[in-house]
Design a protein around this motif. Structure first.
Motif, PDB file in Angstrom:
ATOM      1  N   LEU A  10       5.316   3.563  -5.039  1.00 41.62           N
ATOM      2  CA  LEU A  10       4.213   2.638  -5.300  1.00 41.62           C
ATOM      3  C   LEU A  10       2.955   3.345  -5.766  1.00 41.62           C
ATOM      4  CD1 LEU A  10       4.682   0.224  -2.322  1.00 41.62           C
ATOM      5  CD2 LEU A  10       5.029  -0.266  -4.724  1.00 41.62           C
ATOM      6  N   PHE A  11       2.773   4.612  -5.401  1.00 37.34           N
ATOM      7  CA  PHE A  11       1.557   5.303  -5.795  1.00 37.34           C
ATOM      8  C   PHE A  11       1.522   5.575  -7.297  1.00 37.34           C
ATOM      9  CE2 PHE A  11       1.580   6.278  -1.239  1.00 37.34           C
ATOM     10  CZ  PHE A  11       0.314   5.829  -0.934  1.00 37.34           C
ATOM     11  N   GLY A  12       2.648   5.365  -7.978  1.00 37.97           N
ATOM     12  CA  GLY A  12       2.661   5.523  -9.423  1.00 37.97           C
ATOM     13  C   GLY A  12       2.235   4.278 -10.166  1.00 37.97           C
ATOM     14  N   LEU A  13       1.910   3.222  -9.452  1.00 36.23           N
ATOM     15  CA  LEU A  13       1.518   1.974 -10.112  1.00 36.23           C
ATOM     16  C   LEU A  13       0.116   2.110 -10.692  1.00 36.23           C
ATOM     17  CD1 LEU A  13       2.722  -0.650  -7.494  1.00 36.23           C
ATOM     18  CD2 LEU A  13       3.677  -0.247  -9.738  1.00 36.23           C
ATOM     19  N   THR A  14       0.044   2.050 -12.003  1.00 37.31           N
ATOM     20  CA  THR A  14      -1.276   2.050 -12.644  1.00 37.31           C
ATOM     21  C   THR A  14      -1.346   1.034 -13.759  1.00 37.31           C
ATOM     22  OG1 THR A  14      -0.551   3.814 -14.122  1.00 37.31           O
ATOM     23  CG2 THR A  14      -1.745   4.479 -12.131  1.00 37.31           C
ATOM     24  N   LEU A 126       0.070  -2.330  -2.912  1.00 35.19           N
ATOM     25  CA  LEU A 126       0.100  -3.336  -3.981  1.00 35.19           C
ATOM     26  C   LEU A 126      -1.234  -4.073  -4.061  1.00 35.19           C
ATOM     27  CD1 LEU A 126       3.690  -4.819  -3.504  1.00 35.19           C
ATOM     28  CD2 LEU A 126       2.898  -3.370  -5.384  1.00 35.19           C
ATOM     29  N   ASN A 127      -1.767  -4.472  -2.920  1.00 36.68           N
ATOM     30  CA  ASN A 127      -3.030  -5.219  -2.915  1.00 36.68           C
ATOM     31  C   ASN A 127      -4.214  -4.352  -3.363  1.00 36.68           C
ATOM     32  OD1 ASN A 127      -2.223  -7.850  -2.163  1.00 36.68           O
ATOM     33  ND2 ASN A 127      -2.008  -7.204  -0.036  1.00 36.68           N
ATOM     34  N   GLN A 128      -4.140  -3.049  -3.131  1.00 38.21           N
ATOM     35  CA  GLN A 128      -5.218  -2.155  -3.554  1.00 38.21           C
ATOM     36  C   GLN A 128      -5.170  -1.868  -5.050  1.00 38.21           C
ATOM     37  OE1 GLN A 128      -5.029   1.383  -1.175  1.00 38.21           O
ATOM     38  NE2 GLN A 128      -5.779   0.383   0.677  1.00 38.21           N
ATOM     39  N   LYS A 129      -3.969  -1.705  -5.590  1.00 40.41           N
ATOM     40  CA  LYS A 129      -3.827  -1.235  -6.962  1.00 40.41           C
ATOM     41  C   LYS A 129      -3.726  -2.351  -7.998  1.00 40.41           C
ATOM     42  CE  LYS A 129      -1.839   3.337  -6.205  1.00 40.41           C
ATOM     43  NZ  LYS A 129      -2.734   4.089  -7.097  1.00 40.41           N
ATOM     44  N   LEU A 130      -3.261  -3.526  -7.609  1.00 33.63           N
ATOM     45  CA  LEU A 130      -2.981  -4.573  -8.589  1.00 33.63           C
ATOM     46  C   LEU A 130      -3.976  -5.713  -8.491  1.00 33.63           C
ATOM     47  CD1 LEU A 130       0.914  -4.642  -8.210  1.00 33.63           C
ATOM     48  CD2 LEU A 130      -0.510  -3.159  -9.618  1.00 33.63           C
ATOM     49  N   ASN A 131      -4.206  -6.383  -9.640  1.00 30.14           N
ATOM     50  CA  ASN A 131      -5.185  -7.466  -9.641  1.00 30.14           C
ATOM     51  C   ASN A 131      -4.621  -8.802 -10.121  1.00 30.14           C
ATOM     52  OD1 ASN A 131      -4.871  -7.088 -12.373  1.00 30.14           O
ATOM     53  ND2 ASN A 131      -7.029  -6.697 -12.808  1.00 30.14           N
ATOM     54  N   PHE A 132      -3.318  -8.881 -10.375  1.00 25.14           N
ATOM     55  CA  PHE A 132      -2.780 -10.127 -10.903  1.00 25.14           C
ATOM     56  C   PHE A 132      -2.319 -11.089  -9.818  1.00 25.14           C
ATOM     57  CE2 PHE A 132       0.978  -7.467 -10.501  1.00 25.14           C
ATOM     58  CZ  PHE A 132       1.938  -8.342 -10.022  1.00 25.14           C
ATOM     59  N   ALA A 133      -2.204 -10.631  -8.578  1.00 24.03           N
ATOM     60  CA  ALA A 133      -1.728 -11.492  -7.495  1.00 24.03           C
ATOM     61  C   ALA A 133      -2.073 -10.855  -6.156  1.00 24.03           C
ATOM     62  CB  ALA A 133      -0.214 -11.712  -7.594  1.00 24.03           C
ATOM     63  N   ILE A 144       8.023 -11.926   1.717  1.00 21.74           N
ATOM     64  CA  ILE A 144       6.839 -11.508   0.972  1.00 21.74           C
ATOM     65  C   ILE A 144       6.415 -12.666   0.082  1.00 21.74           C
ATOM     66  CG2 ILE A 144       5.887  -9.935  -0.752  1.00 21.74           C
ATOM     67  CD1 ILE A 144       7.934  -7.864   0.193  1.00 21.74           C
ATOM     68  N   GLN A 145       5.159 -13.079   0.211  1.00 19.28           N
ATOM     69  CA  GLN A 145       4.592 -14.119  -0.641  1.00 19.28           C
ATOM     70  C   GLN A 145       3.705 -13.451  -1.683  1.00 19.28           C
ATOM     71  OE1 GLN A 145       1.678 -16.609   1.270  1.00 19.28           O
ATOM     72  NE2 GLN A 145       1.804 -18.201  -0.290  1.00 19.28           N
ATOM     73  N   VAL A 146       3.939 -13.808  -2.947  1.00 18.39           N
ATOM     74  CA  VAL A 146       3.100 -13.341  -4.047  1.00 18.39           C
ATOM     75  C   VAL A 146       2.326 -14.556  -4.542  1.00 18.39           C
ATOM     76  CG1 VAL A 146       3.051 -12.245  -6.311  1.00 18.39           C
ATOM     77  CG2 VAL A 146       4.825 -11.617  -4.664  1.00 18.39           C
ATOM     78  N   GLN A 147       0.998 -14.508  -4.446  1.00 21.18           N
ATOM     79  CA  GLN A 147       0.190 -15.684  -4.754  1.00 21.18           C
ATOM     80  C   GLN A 147      -0.897 -15.368  -5.771  1.00 21.18           C
ATOM     81  OE1 GLN A 147      -2.899 -17.744  -2.057  1.00 21.18           O
ATOM     82  NE2 GLN A 147      -1.069 -18.999  -1.800  1.00 21.18           N
TER      83      GLN A 147
END
Length: 201
Positions: A10-14, A126-133, A144-147
């Motif tokens: 997950l740390f590779g998510l950019t 995921l919540n720290q790195k991503l902004n779409f949900a 897991i709920q993706v909202q």
């Protein structure tokens, strides 16, 4: 071990972190009127001033008329098929402010991963790195709920909903590619629309 590789992957998510949603396209109503027997696919859905139940029913009918596979799964919730994925749409109408449609996807978590430190680390990353949900753990880590949320004032365009679902799909596809191989067997989408059973002649 697959579980221990999740946090490192997950740390590779950019790529998703800077993704921005497409701007909605303004669609004007045609002045020409045609008489047709089939429902006309709506471009804009009017939901202002409705109860959440009425808005869900209105949204459901609009999606059907726009050729989406959809079903009412609760008085205020509409499940819709989008490509190979399914979303749960939930209108939240506010007569004194901004209206919203909550867009959800749900994933079942294998018991081997539920309530583990690795799962908690994954959701936090995921919540720290991503902004779409927003990613949320439910049922003690079993789901897991993706909202995501579409905001509007009284009316929403079908094209805007389509673009938002596409944006979310693309973001989740990038998340999947960043996870270690085999993790997709531990986290699986939960079907929202019952499978149609063929009727024997």
């Amino acid at each position: 071990m697959k579980i221990l590789l999740i946090s490192a992957g997950l740390f590779g998510l950019t790529a998703c972190a800077t993704t921005a949603p497409s701007q909605p396209v303004s669609i004007s109503q045609s002045s020409a009127q045609e008489v047709v027997s089939a429902p006309i696919a709506p471009k804009v859905v009017e939901l202002g001033g409705m109860t959440n139940e009425a808005a869900a029913t209105h949204l459901y009918q609009a999606l059907l008329n726009a050729n989406y596979l959809a079903t009412l799964v609760a008085p205020t919730k509409v499940a819709v098929q989008f490509g190979n994925n399914q979303f749960l749409l939930e209108p939240s109408i506010n007569s004194m402010g901004i209206d919203r449609i909550l867009m959800n996807r749900f994933y079942a978590v294998h018991p081997q991963l539920q309530a583990s430190p690795e799962l908690l680390a994954m959701i936090g990353t995921l919540n720290q790195k991503l902004n779409f949900a927003k990613f949320v753990l439910l049922d003690q880590g079993a789901v897991i709920q993706v909202q995501g949320v579409v905001t509007f004032a009284e009316r929403v365009e079908i094209e805007e909903l389509r673009r938002f679902m596409l944006w979310t799909n693309n973001g989740l596809a990038q998340v999947t590619q960043s996870l270690p191989e085999g993790v997709d067997q531990l986290i699986r989408p939960i079907p929202l629309i019952p499978q149609m059973v063929p009727v024997k002649p």
